[in-house]
Design a protein around this motif. Structure first.
Motif, PDB file in Angstrom:
ATOM      1  N   ASP A 139      -6.519  -7.603  -5.636  1.00  0.00           N
ATOM      2  CA  ASP A 139      -6.281  -6.864  -6.880  1.00  0.00           C
ATOM      3  C   ASP A 139      -6.631  -5.389  -6.765  1.00  0.00           C
ATOM      4  O   ASP A 139      -6.581  -4.662  -7.753  1.00  0.00           O
ATOM      5  N   LYS A 140      -6.988  -4.935  -5.554  1.00  0.00           N
ATOM      6  CA  LYS A 140      -7.331  -3.523  -5.357  1.00  0.00           C
ATOM      7  C   LYS A 140      -6.203  -2.828  -4.619  1.00  0.00           C
ATOM      8  O   LYS A 140      -5.674  -3.357  -3.640  1.00  0.00           O
ATOM      9  N   ALA A 141      -5.836  -1.641  -5.085  1.00  0.00           N
ATOM     10  CA  ALA A 141      -4.721  -0.906  -4.482  1.00  0.00           C
ATOM     11  C   ALA A 141      -5.049  -0.512  -3.050  1.00  0.00           C
ATOM     12  O   ALA A 141      -6.186  -0.164  -2.724  1.00  0.00           O
ATOM     13  N   GLY A 142      -4.041  -0.560  -2.203  1.00  0.00           N
ATOM     14  CA  GLY A 142      -4.228  -0.213  -0.802  1.00  0.00           C
ATOM     15  C   GLY A 142      -3.584   1.114  -0.450  1.00  0.00           C
ATOM     16  O   GLY A 142      -2.634   1.564  -1.098  1.00  0.00           O
ATOM     17  N   GLU A 143      -4.113   1.733   0.611  1.00  0.00           N
ATOM     18  CA  GLU A 143      -3.574   3.006   1.083  1.00  0.00           C
ATOM     19  C   GLU A 143      -3.569   2.998   2.601  1.00  0.00           C
ATOM     20  O   GLU A 143      -4.496   2.506   3.242  1.00  0.00           O
ATOM     21  N   PRO A 158      -9.617  -9.457   1.722  1.00  0.00           N
ATOM     22  CA  PRO A 158      -9.373  -9.041   0.338  1.00  0.00           C
ATOM     23  C   PRO A 158     -10.000  -7.699  -0.039  1.00  0.00           C
ATOM     24  O   PRO A 158      -9.479  -7.006  -0.916  1.00  0.00           O
ATOM     25  N   ASN A 159     -11.116  -7.318   0.601  1.00  0.00           N
ATOM     26  CA  ASN A 159     -11.812  -6.090   0.197  1.00  0.00           C
ATOM     27  C   ASN A 159     -11.383  -4.875   1.016  1.00  0.00           C
ATOM     28  O   ASN A 159     -11.948  -3.791   0.881  1.00  0.00           O
ATOM     29  N   PRO A 193       0.818  -1.216   0.000  1.00  0.00           N
ATOM     30  CA  PRO A 193       0.000   0.000   0.000  1.00  0.00           C
ATOM     31  C   PRO A 193       0.853   1.267   0.000  1.00  0.00           C
ATOM     32  O   PRO A 193       1.994   1.272   0.472  1.00  0.00           O
ATOM     33  N   VAL A 194       0.278   2.326  -0.527  1.00  0.00           N
ATOM     34  CA  VAL A 194       0.902   3.644  -0.448  1.00  0.00           C
ATOM     35  C   VAL A 194       0.695   4.170   0.968  1.00  0.00           C
ATOM     36  O   VAL A 194      -0.417   4.114   1.501  1.00  0.00           O
TER      37      VAL A 194
END
Length: 740
Positions: free
Chosen positions: A601-605, A561-562, A399-400
């Motif tokens: 598959d979803k970008a994390g922050e 995952p979500n 994650p960013v």
């Protein structure tokens, strides 16, 4: 008993659960069939107690008339093996704790009772012919748990413990299915095959790690440093597969046994279910304090007999007898939960390393944020370093990390507008957010705005935490609680205000800001009831929660995952701490909790709210650079003379009168100085919390650059401590302490 009678009997030395550093001599009639490691019932004072036979002896220092006989031998379980007895002796010697108390504490509670243990036969449940033919749609919709059980049994037979994991009401639902004839119970089928569900193709890094460990002949300690989401668990699974197979050249004709240690009970159910799915025909048992006494004893016996091939447990599981042990895995090896903080103050990780060396098998320590001790050992070549630098699931990335300067931002109930906006974005995308606040309750303290009164615990040097839902003030150290006063006890003013943030207050603030959001609070209070955490974890996985508010319970080992956003609130207190390990712990905690974001598959922050965004810790966190941060800390530790460059022992004492504990420690210090051995002996100082539960606490630190020198000193000093008057106090010696 006369000398002549004694010669016809054998003498044995028995370990008893008493705070004396000695074994006790008893006579044994030859007809007793007594073996080393057997559990026996012996007279001790006016009681009959259980003990473990540690050795035979030809003679005793006691007069023959004083030697009492062994009353009976418990043959309900096999004797403890010599290898385990040697491990217990090592722990007693290294941690300077009575051997009897070490040996008896290593047994399940049910096997510490004088009555023989009769294990129950565990039943296995499977679908009947009628159940297999049943259409689930024929069941009423309200029978959700019965549908869940039938669905699970379609994948294969399950034990009662596995079915109970599905729901707290599973036993009642199962009874109805048995009565209807859709499910049948029977004895478990013997495992004749070693099936392995090779569900995931390993990355090159994972495969390399597996190959290196699998090729290891004899003992070797490996540090598996893998970023969060890099698939350390998958490496464990493939290593288990390698070790469970028959391998004549490694001495495993029928396959080996694997011991996996995890830091907390909360991680065991999900890992247990995962490993069962990957090894459907392999006997797996778990060992932790959440099990009923009988179930824990049965699982322990399955491990001792070799029937259980995978043993998954918390720290006490390190003492489980495993005749075919071929691999030890320690997950989240940095976690402080592996260190026992009372009684035998052992480190399960360190004991596991000794056990692997003793047995001549490989051990793998896994972590995204290894302890500095383990990292230093890997850098110096004592351990072999294995690294996983990429997330295992593509295209998942780390994650960013953004650090918000809260000195420049207005806060609403501790939340900044950029963090609130990020939560709003996730709600619109139907993604999950986690707000991490490592402080449970509503607020850390209640204050009078008129006179400055604070809700302090009268039994501790700490504050009473406000729990608004039941309008109570609670001490999280001693457990004392009281009702919230209607007015200030000092000045009578009614304007009492909560100061600071707790998870309950954060939950309330988020619900006010996002009224349509489904908010789930996960902390020790909300998960107190049995099965609560399993139900919550299912809610999260099923997408039935939008915003999670939680403490460190959510920081480790979970895969959601979500979940794409992690917000960290109020992390700065660790930067002020007098504990030299505080910044190490904080980095590990934030890296772990941040690693929950963007694992699919979803970008994390990750958004961290701090007053010190340019602190080296947060700079390293932003770049996910554990290596440089660890080197910075090691350089600081070396200059300051802290572990891992020195070895420490902490003598602590507590008493109801402050002078009593200080007098004891001053005497202990005097004895230590008089020995004139090559160790550093510091002064007597108050503990970090100088008063807890009406006891005044102080401590004395001893350290040396050489572990051998420290141990030689302790072997002489500890008997002196045992001889000091200590009727009005409690004292303890902690080797390699983590808490001061």
């Amino acid at each position: 008993m006369t000398e002549e009678t004694l010669t016809k009997l054998s003498l044995v030395r028995v370990a008893l659960d008493v705070p004396l550093s000695t074994l006790f001599d008893y006579s044994a009639n030859e007809g007793l069939q007594l073996e080393i490691g057997a559990r026996v019932v012996v007279p001790f004072g006016r009681k009959e107690v259980i003990g473990i036979v540690m050795e035979r002896t030809a003679q005793s220092e006691l007069a023959a008339a004083r030697i009492k006989p062994v009353l009976r031998v418990l043959h309900d379980v096999p004797p403890l093996p010599q290898e385990l007895l040697a491990l217990l002796r090592f722990c007693s010697d290294y941690y300077h704790y009575p051997l009897g108390m070490v040996a008896l504490s290593a047994l399940p509670a049910r096997l510490r009772a004088a009555a023989p243990f009769t294990p129950k036969q565990a039943l296995t449940y499977r679908l009947s012919e009628a159940g297999a033919a049943l259409e689930l749609s024929m069941l009423p919709k309200r029978r959700v748990v019965q549908q869940r059980i039938l669905q699970a049994l379609r994948r294969g037979p399950l034990k009662g413990a596995q079915l109970r994991e599905l729901s707290a009401s599973a036993p009642a639902a199962l009874k109805g299915l048995l009565e209807a004839g859709w499910v049948e119970a029977g004895m478990p089928l013997p495992h004749t095959t070693h099936d392995f569900e090779n569900a995931h193709r390993l990355t090159d890094e994972q495969q390399q790690a597996v190959d290196v460990v699998a090729r290891q002949q004899g003992y070797g300690c490996f540090l598996l440093h893998g970023i969060t989401g890099s698939g350390k668990t998958e490496v464990y699974v493939h290593l288990m597969h390698e070790m469970l197979q028959s391998c004549p050249e490694r001495g495993r004709m029928g396959g080996g046994q694997v011991l996996l240690l995890v830091p907390e009970i909360n991680l065991t159910p999900q890992l247990e279910n995962y490993f069962r799915s990957r090894f459907p025909n392999v006997e797996l048992v778990s060992l932790h304090s959440g099990l009923a006494e009988g179930e824990r004893a049965q699982n322990w016996l399955k491990a001792q007999s070799g029937q259980a091939r995978i043993v998954l447990g918390t720290r006490l599981a390190v003492f489980t007898p495993l005749p075919q042990l071929s691999l030890i895995l320690v997950d989240e090896e940095h976690d402080a939960s592996f260190k026992q903080q009372d009684g035998l103050r052992y480190s399960a990780r360190d004991v596991a390393i000794f056990r692997a060396s003793q047995r001549g098998v490989p051990i793998v320590l896994g972590s995204a944020t290894p302890s500095l001790e383990s990292w230093h050992n890997a850098q110096s070549g004592r351990y072999r370093l294995l690294q996983l630098t990429q997330r295992a699931v593509q295209p998942a990335t780390l994650p960013v990390v953004r650090c918000l300067d809260i000195t420049q931002l207005p806060l609403q109930e501790g939340l900044s507008e950029p963090l609130l906006a990020a939560i709003e974005t996730r709600l619109q995308r139907k993604e999950q957010s986690l707000i991490f606040l490592n402080r449970r309750g509503y607020a850390p303290v209640l204050m009078c705005t008129a006179c400055g009164w604070l809700s302090e615990c009268k039994h501790c040097a700490g504050k009473l935490v406000l729990h608004l839902r039941d309008r109570s003030l609670r001490c999280h150290h001693c457990g004392f609680q009281q009702r919230v006063p209607a007015a200030c006890p000092t000045c009578g003013d009614a304007d009492l205000k909560p100061v600071g943030l707790g998870t309950q207050r954060m939950e309330e603030a988020l619900q006010a800001r996002f009224p349509a959001a489904r908010i789930l609070r996960v902390d020790r209070d909300s998960t107190r009831n049995k099965g609560a955490w399993n139900a919550m974890r299912k809610q999260i996985h099923d997408g039935e929660a939008d915003i999670l508010v939680g403490t460190q319970m959510l920081a480790k080992g979970h895969d959601f995952p979500n979940l794409t956003l992690v917000g960290v609130v109020s992390p700065d207190s660790a930067l002020y701490s007098a504990d030299f390990r505080a910044s190490e712990k904080l980095f590990a905690q934030l890296a772990q909790v941040g690693g929950r974001a963007g694992r699919a598959d979803k970008a994390g922050e990750v958004i961290v709210q701090t007053a010190f965004p340019n602190h080296p810790l947060f700079q390293a966190l932003r770049t996910h650079d554990f290596v440089s941060w660890a080197q910075t800390l090691l350089n600081e530790r070396k200059m300051a003379g802290f572990p891992p460059f020195v070895h420490q022992a902490l003598l602590s004492a507590e008493a109801k009168e402050e002078s009593v504990s200080y007098d004891f420690l001053q005497r202990a210090r005097g004895r230590a100085l008089a020995l004139n051995l090559p160790v550093e002996i510091y002064g007597v100082v108050p503990a970090a919390m100088p008063k807890r539960a009406n006891h005044f606490r102080a401590q004395l630190l001893v350290q040396s650059t050489q572990r051998k020198s420290l141990q030689e000193f302790l072997r002489v000093w500890k008997p002196m401590l045992d001889g000091l008057p200590s009727q009005k106090l409690r004292w303890a010696l902690d080797i390699d302490p983590l808490e001061f």
